[in-house]
Design a protein around this motif. Sequence first.
Motif, short mmCIF file in Angstrom:
data_model
loop_
_atom_site.label_atom_id
_atom_site.label_comp_id
_atom_site.label_asym_id
_atom_site.label_seq_id
_atom_site.Cartn_x
_atom_site.Cartn_y
_atom_site.Cartn_z
N MET A 1 -15.95 2.43 -34.79
CA MET A 1 -15.82 0.86 -34.93
C MET A 1 -17.47 0.43 -34.80
SD MET A 1 -13.75 -1.66 -32.41
CE MET A 1 -14.83 -2.06 -31.18
N TYR A 2 -17.55 -0.69 -35.70
CA TYR A 2 -18.92 -1.13 -35.65
C TYR A 2 -18.44 -2.90 -35.37
CZ TYR A 2 -20.21 3.14 -37.98
OH TYR A 2 -20.47 4.19 -37.88
N THR A 3 -19.22 -3.37 -34.54
CA THR A 3 -18.98 -4.95 -34.44
C THR A 3 -20.20 -5.73 -34.94
OG1 THR A 3 -17.71 -4.26 -32.34
CG2 THR A 3 -18.34 -6.71 -32.60
N PHE A 4 -20.27 -6.95 -35.43
CA PHE A 4 -21.17 -7.65 -35.95
C PHE A 4 -20.99 -8.78 -35.44
CE2 PHE A 4 -20.95 -4.02 -38.81
CZ PHE A 4 -22.39 -3.90 -39.21
N GLU A 5 -22.22 -9.73 -35.16
CA GLU A 5 -22.22 -10.97 -35.01
C GLU A 5 -23.23 -11.80 -35.73
OE1 GLU A 5 -22.23 -11.55 -30.70
OE2 GLU A 5 -20.51 -10.67 -30.32
N ASN A 6 -23.09 -12.90 -35.96
CA ASN A 6 -24.34 -13.78 -36.77
C ASN A 6 -25.30 -14.24 -36.11
OD1 ASN A 6 -22.29 -13.92 -39.07
ND2 ASN A 6 -21.27 -15.86 -38.05
N ILE A 7 -26.49 -13.40 -36.52
CA ILE A 7 -27.82 -13.74 -35.93
C ILE A 7 -28.89 -14.08 -37.10
CG2 ILE A 7 -27.51 -12.20 -34.03
CD1 ILE A 7 -29.32 -10.32 -35.34
N CYS A 8 -29.71 -14.65 -36.67
CA CYS A 8 -31.01 -15.19 -37.78
C CYS A 8 -31.77 -14.14 -37.98
CB CYS A 8 -31.94 -16.30 -36.85
SG CYS A 8 -33.17 -16.81 -37.87
N LYS A 9 -31.82 -13.70 -39.43
CA LYS A 9 -32.56 -12.62 -39.93
C LYS A 9 -34.06 -12.67 -39.69
CE LYS A 9 -31.58 -11.32 -44.12
NZ LYS A 9 -31.26 -11.23 -45.68
N GLU A 10 -34.83 -14.05 -39.62
CA GLU A 10 -36.08 -14.04 -39.49
C GLU A 10 -36.55 -14.04 -37.78
OE1 GLU A 10 -34.83 -15.28 -43.13
OE2 GLU A 10 -34.19 -16.21 -41.24
N ASP A 11 -35.44 -14.45 -36.84
CA ASP A 11 -35.82 -14.51 -35.54
C ASP A 11 -34.47 -13.80 -34.91
OD1 ASP A 11 -36.12 -14.82 -32.94
OD2 ASP A 11 -37.06 -16.78 -33.15
N LYS A 12 -34.33 -12.48 -34.55
CA LYS A 12 -33.31 -11.79 -34.18
C LYS A 12 -32.95 -12.25 -32.59
CE LYS A 12 -33.18 -8.62 -37.32
NZ LYS A 12 -33.27 -9.47 -38.71
N ASP A 13 -33.57 -13.30 -31.92
CA ASP A 13 -33.14 -13.88 -30.63
C ASP A 13 -32.32 -15.22 -30.78
OD1 ASP A 13 -34.53 -11.99 -29.34
OD2 ASP A 13 -36.47 -12.83 -29.36
N ILE A 14 -32.26 -15.51 -32.06
CA ILE A 14 -31.47 -16.85 -32.41
C ILE A 14 -30.21 -16.27 -32.81
CG2 ILE A 14 -31.09 -18.82 -33.57
CD1 ILE A 14 -34.38 -18.98 -33.86
N ALA A 15 -29.05 -16.53 -31.89
CA ALA A 15 -27.67 -16.32 -32.60
C ALA A 15 -26.87 -17.58 -33.04
CB ALA A 15 -26.93 -15.77 -31.34
N LEU A 16 -26.11 -17.46 -34.00
CA LEU A 16 -25.66 -18.70 -34.52
C LEU A 16 -24.61 -19.37 -33.70
CD1 LEU A 16 -25.27 -20.28 -37.06
CD2 LEU A 16 -23.36 -18.98 -38.02
#
Length: 41
Positions: A1-16
């Motif tokens: 199982m792989y789980t993904f959430e939306n994050i900013c590609k340029e700044d991985k500390d920023i989640a949508l």
Amino acid sequence: MYTFENICKEDKDIALGDGAVKIFLNSDSEMNDVSGELRNC
């Protein structure tokens, strides 16, 4: 199982923060490999 959430590609500390989650399961897996909670979704 792989789980993904939306994050900013340029700044991985920023989640949508929209609450969207994508779950990918191995199609070769057996049904009993998946939790009852996930099977009921």
